[in-house]
Each structure stands twice: as C-alpha cells, then as structure tokens.
Design a protein around this motif. Sequence first.
Motif, short mmCIF file in Angstrom:
data_model
loop_
_atom_site.label_atom_id
_atom_site.label_comp_id
_atom_site.label_asym_id
_atom_site.label_seq_id
_atom_site.Cartn_x
_atom_site.Cartn_y
_atom_site.Cartn_z
N ILE A 83 16.16 77.89 3.42
CA ILE A 83 16.48 78.60 2.48
C ILE A 83 18.44 78.79 1.58
O ILE A 83 18.62 77.95 1.83
N GLY A 84 18.29 79.48 0.39
CA GLY A 84 19.48 79.14 -0.26
C GLY A 84 18.55 79.97 -1.72
O GLY A 84 18.03 80.17 -1.95
N PRO A 85 19.66 80.55 -2.56
CA PRO A 85 19.43 80.50 -3.98
C PRO A 85 18.96 80.40 -4.66
O PRO A 85 18.95 78.86 -4.31
N ASN A 86 18.50 80.62 -6.10
CA ASN A 86 17.89 79.78 -6.67
C ASN A 86 18.72 79.10 -7.25
O ASN A 86 20.00 78.93 -7.51
N GLY A 87 18.36 77.95 -7.04
CA GLY A 87 19.09 76.38 -7.73
C GLY A 87 20.64 75.94 -6.82
O GLY A 87 21.23 75.72 -7.26
N VAL A 106 21.91 68.22 -5.04
CA VAL A 106 21.78 68.21 -3.55
C VAL A 106 22.89 66.63 -3.59
O VAL A 106 23.31 66.04 -3.97
N ASP A 107 23.69 67.19 -2.41
CA ASP A 107 24.84 66.51 -1.95
C ASP A 107 24.88 67.05 -0.42
O ASP A 107 25.74 67.53 0.36
N GLY A 155 19.14 74.01 -4.69
CA GLY A 155 18.44 72.24 -4.53
C GLY A 155 17.93 71.99 -3.32
O GLY A 155 17.56 70.76 -2.66
N LYS A 156 16.79 73.61 -3.55
CA LYS A 156 16.01 73.36 -1.79
C LYS A 156 15.46 71.73 -2.42
O LYS A 156 14.43 71.14 -1.71
N TRP A 161 14.15 77.56 13.66
CA TRP A 161 15.28 77.33 12.63
C TRP A 161 15.79 77.51 11.90
O TRP A 161 14.55 77.36 10.65
N VAL A 162 17.43 77.96 10.53
CA VAL A 162 17.29 77.93 9.43
C VAL A 162 18.43 77.35 8.96
O VAL A 162 19.42 77.22 9.40
N VAL A 163 18.07 76.50 7.65
CA VAL A 163 19.02 75.45 6.55
C VAL A 163 19.66 76.42 6.03
O VAL A 163 18.82 76.94 4.93
N VAL A 164 20.62 76.39 5.31
CA VAL A 164 20.93 77.24 4.66
C VAL A 164 21.31 76.47 3.16
O VAL A 164 22.33 75.46 4.04
N MET A 165 21.29 76.26 1.70
CA MET A 165 21.99 75.34 1.05
C MET A 165 22.14 76.41 0.47
O MET A 165 21.99 77.59 -0.09
N ALA A 166 23.32 76.00 -0.03
CA ALA A 166 24.03 76.68 -1.20
C ALA A 166 24.61 75.29 -3.13
O ALA A 166 25.52 74.89 -1.58
N GLU A 167 24.58 75.38 -3.55
CA GLU A 167 24.97 74.40 -4.86
C GLU A 167 24.99 73.40 -4.24
O GLU A 167 25.99 72.33 -4.49
N GLY A 168 23.56 73.23 -3.59
CA GLY A 168 23.45 71.54 -3.10
C GLY A 168 24.13 71.69 -1.93
O GLY A 168 23.49 69.47 -1.36
#
Lengths: 329, 326
Positions: A54-58, A38-39, A60-61, A238-245
């Motif tokens: 939301i975000g792909p596997n891994g 997570v960063d 950091g959700k 509202w949607v927050v998208v995470m990827a690689e932390g």
Amino acid sequence: MNDEREIALGGGGPGCRKRDPIVVARKVTRSFGGINAVDVDYLEVPRHKITALIGPNGAGKTTLFNLLTGFDTPDSGEWEYDGSPLAKVAAYKVARMGMVRTFQLTKVMGKLTVMENMRLGATNQPGESLAKALFKGIWGAREKEVTAQAEVLLAKFKLDTMRDEYAASLSGGQRKLLEMARALMVRPRLVMLDEPMAGVNPALTQSLLDHIKNLKAEGMTVLFVEHDMHMVRHIADWVVVMAEGRIVAEGPPSTVMKDQAVIDAYLGAHHDVDLGDSTGFERLEEELAHDDESVVGTAGEGLIGHTITELHGAGEPGPATVHAEEKKP
Amino acid sequence: MDFGNILINAFGELISPTTAAYALAALGLAVHFGYSGLLNFGQAGFMAVGAYGYAISTLTFGAPLPVAVLVALVSSVVFAIVLGIPTLRLRADYLAIVTIAAAEIVRYIVTTNGLTEVTGSANGLAAFEGSFYALNPFPQGVYNIGPLGMSERNLWIRVVAWTIVVLACLTVWLLMRSPWGRVLKGIREDENAVRALGKNVYAYKMQALVIGGILGSFAGIIFTLPRGAVQPANYATELTFFLYTCLLLGGMATVLGPVIGAMIFWVVLSLTQGLLYGAIEIGAITFLSNVQAGQLRYILVGVALMLLMVFRPQGVLGNKKELAFA
C-alpha cells in the motif's frame, strides 16, 4: 491452510527478515529523471501468505511491480525469486518461472473471445511452437485439457456465460476478473495483482476477496497493490507500506495501520484516526473541516482555487497558494 | 462498346498471375498486419527481394530453378530478420517507418548504375524465365478457360501461381487456427499482456515477419515470371499501398480476404478501364483522353475503398463484430 506462525523473524519493521521468503529484493532503485520512483533497500515477500503493498499515489508501487516482473529495468539492485536471481531476466521468462502479474490498467485481448483469452494463458501447449502448429494431432489433446481448466476457472469467476463473447464486450469489473482468471491459467506460484479491486462493484468485491483468499489456500503466494485499507485489513497477512519510493513500514495489518510512518505517508499531520475503520475517513474529514490550515470544507477555495486569479493579477501569488505552501510539513 | 469483350477481359484479370501475386503478397500482409499487428509498409521490398533473388541467381550464377527459388526465399528471410532485429522490440509505428525506408533502399540499390552488371539498373533483368517454362507439362496449343483462350505458357504460369496461392492460404489457415496463431492475435491486441503470460513476444513477431516476408517473396517471383522482366519501377511504394487496398477490401484478419480483395481490385480496374475506353470510343465521354481515363481508374479504386470503409469497414469477408469495439 491456517499457518499461524509468526511471519517475521524477530521484530517487524521496514526491511525485516521473514521466516520463509519467496522474493528477496536488495537495493532496487529506479529513477525517472530526477525523481526516485523506487528506492527499496531490502524487501522480503513471505511465501504462502497474502501480502498487501500500500501507499499513496506515486509511491512507486506499480514501478516496483514492473521492476520485479521484468517489465522495466532498474538502475541498480538485484532480487531473487525462489532462490534464483531475476535481475535482467526477460519478462516472459519471469512469468514462466511462476511469477505472474496483472496490470493496473486492465489488459484483455479485446478481439479474442473470453475463452481464447483464457487459453492464451495456458502453459506447455506444444501448438504454440511454429513447427508443431500445423498439425492439430500434436496439440489437440493439450487444447482439450486447457479448455477444461479454463471452464473451471471461468465458472469460479462467474464468467462462464460470457465464454464465447469478445473480451472487449465485458464491463470493466469483468475484465479485471478475466485478467485474474487468465493469470491463474499459467498455474503461478506467486500472483502479483495490481489493484485487483479497482472498478469492481461492491457485490463482486466480496467474491474477489474470497478468490484471493482461495489462492492462498491453494498454496499460492499473493502480492497485491490496493488503496482500500478496509480490504487490506480483511485479507492481508502482511502489509508493506511504500511512500516516495521507499518502504516506510511493514508488519501485520493491525499493527501497520497504527504505525506513525503509515499515517504520515497517507494523511500528513492528522493521524489520530484509525484507518482500518470505515468511519475513520469521515471523522478525519470532519476534523479537517474545522482546521484553519486545511482547505478542505472551506467555501470559496475548493479544489481549483479560483480566488487566486479573481482577486490578484497573474504571477502574483494569492492567499490560497501561500496557504497551501504553509500547510506542507 | 463491346460489353462481351470487357467482361472477358475482366475475367482474364480474375485469374491472371498478377492477381495471384497480389493475393499472395496481401496474404503476407494479413499475416503481418491483420493477425500480428505488425505495420509492414515495405511489402514491395519483400517482393523485390524475391524477384531479384530469383532473377539474379538464374542469370548471374546460372542456378537451376529450385535453387533460384530457394535463394529468393532465403534472401527474404534474411531481409525480414535484418528489419526485425532492431524494430520488433519497439512500438509498431517504428516498424512501419523502417520497412517503408528499407523497401526504398532495396529499390535504389537495384537501380544503381554501379551494379548494372548484376541488377541491370533501371532497365532491370530479362530472359530468366526459361527454366520455369521448360518444366511446362502442357503440350503446345491453345487452351480455353471459360471464354478465355491462352497459350500453354500462360496456362502453366496460372496453374502454378494459383496452386501456390491455394497452398499458402491453407498453410496460413492451419497456422492461424492453432495456438500459435492465437498467441499472434494476442500480441496484436496487447503484447505486454501476452508477455506477462510467459510467451516470447519477440520470437513470435519475428516468425510472423518472416512468414509474411516469404509470402511476399513468392509473390515477387510470380509477379515477375509472366512479364519475363524484373524492373525496379514495379516495386515502388505504391505497390505496397495497392496491396493494403486489397487487404482492406477483403478483410484484414481473414485468410481468403486478401485473395478476394486482390480479385476485386483487378476486376474493378479492368472493368472501369473497359467501360471508360469504350465510352471515349463511342464519343459518350469527350473531356477525357485514354491516358487520363487510365489515371481515373485508380481514383475510382480510391473512391471505392473510401465507400467500403464507410459502409463495410470490416472488408468483404471480415467479421463486423470485431470492429464494434475498435
């Protein structure tokens, strides 16, 4: 509650300010070994809204969930809930402040009955202190209130017939429901649901979606992790998208689904499909099948890449491996 | 072979103060393991702390009985807290390792020659039970409980021991039916889920450890009083395992299970001893000496426990449904 006012102040985008945030996180980082799980630079969760993470596997959700609720300690960063700082606050205190979570791997107390599971969620039960536990006169009245509260919730979640069964006898989907109902016994102000729809059958999904919408109507804020874009589009404000932390995008669902960063995070180069559309994935699959660089749909390669060992000796990289490396952006 | 005598001996074990002590200590384990999921393998240590706390405060400091009992209880509370602080935040197996080691540490400390003045080293301590028997309200004479005759001293210790067992069972029952007990059972199932509901898991586990420890401490005192001596050899690790045997026999998360378990344990030991010795005496068994027969009893208890685990894994009083999902 139909509050149609804009959620964000100014334009949307990663780390944008909200009109009325309930959670504000700054520079929260957590790494496992060399990987930055997570960063998060800056994140606000809007109050009285349903926010999807939301975000792909891994991505950091779940780690972010663990950090925010005190189940894990960040390497750095601070965050506040409703104005009070929460960094280094114990998990149980976070829950008492009204920020209650569920778990991705459902946690029910198997050898307690469904009703006891529910009662366990109740707050202000004097009988939970050792000194008062011996005297039923002190806690009996509160226990009746708690039971009544639990009956209502169980009926809502269609678990009332299972009331006296051991929680371990529930199906996976029913456990999800029980865990959510139990979290509501705490009377939270912010409900954090980690993949509430995973393993729930389609018929139940609809009622679960209604429950989540009702939470908002009852004045609660919801933050949930979900993989199914269809669901997200249906209920999230509202949607927050995470990827690689990192948080790579945020905004209202209709905008975010078309965002380049989101599409990249989920699908790499093949982006000209509308993810909110249920047929989108099928079309994407079709498209990938005709793509020379993609292994999807090509006979012989499959997922296990068995041609590698069959055609070449050990240690020598086969064509499939090379293929995969080339494919990476 | 005198079957009448064998049965009378078995009945004697049923109500003996040692059985009461085992029942109490096993009840403590039920609080620890059965209800809270705390894997305490050092219950013998808690018993030793209780017994030595009582004996040392009586002999070395000349404390009156209530003070001596209080000292014993306070030392077991301190022992529980010292064990709990570093381990209760960790997984259950760490507590198991630490408690088994701590119980041995206690035993080695009281065995050290350097402390002979206070602890009596390997010989232990004796002649501290005077103040207890001084309180005996029963006049001198022979008392009969059923077929069993006993002196006024033996009657007094039995009455006190079983009264404490009854009170302890009542307290544990009241606690476990309360919301407090519900939180403990929740912690046993999944402590993170309980934490997510706003309960201070650490504090609950500490309270459970202390309560079970106090029961162990009482058990230590009761165990030691009728013997008139406290010796380190009595508090070795096998004692803890016998207590677990009692707990599993009776049923883990039950109040009366540990009591029934302790009774079964001692009655079976007494019956097998009587029968084996009798058989050797009349020449029916020629390949065993009396000493070997004594050892064989414990093997038989082990076999009985295995059979129980196979055919009635929930114990005598346990709820079968609870195991269906294990």
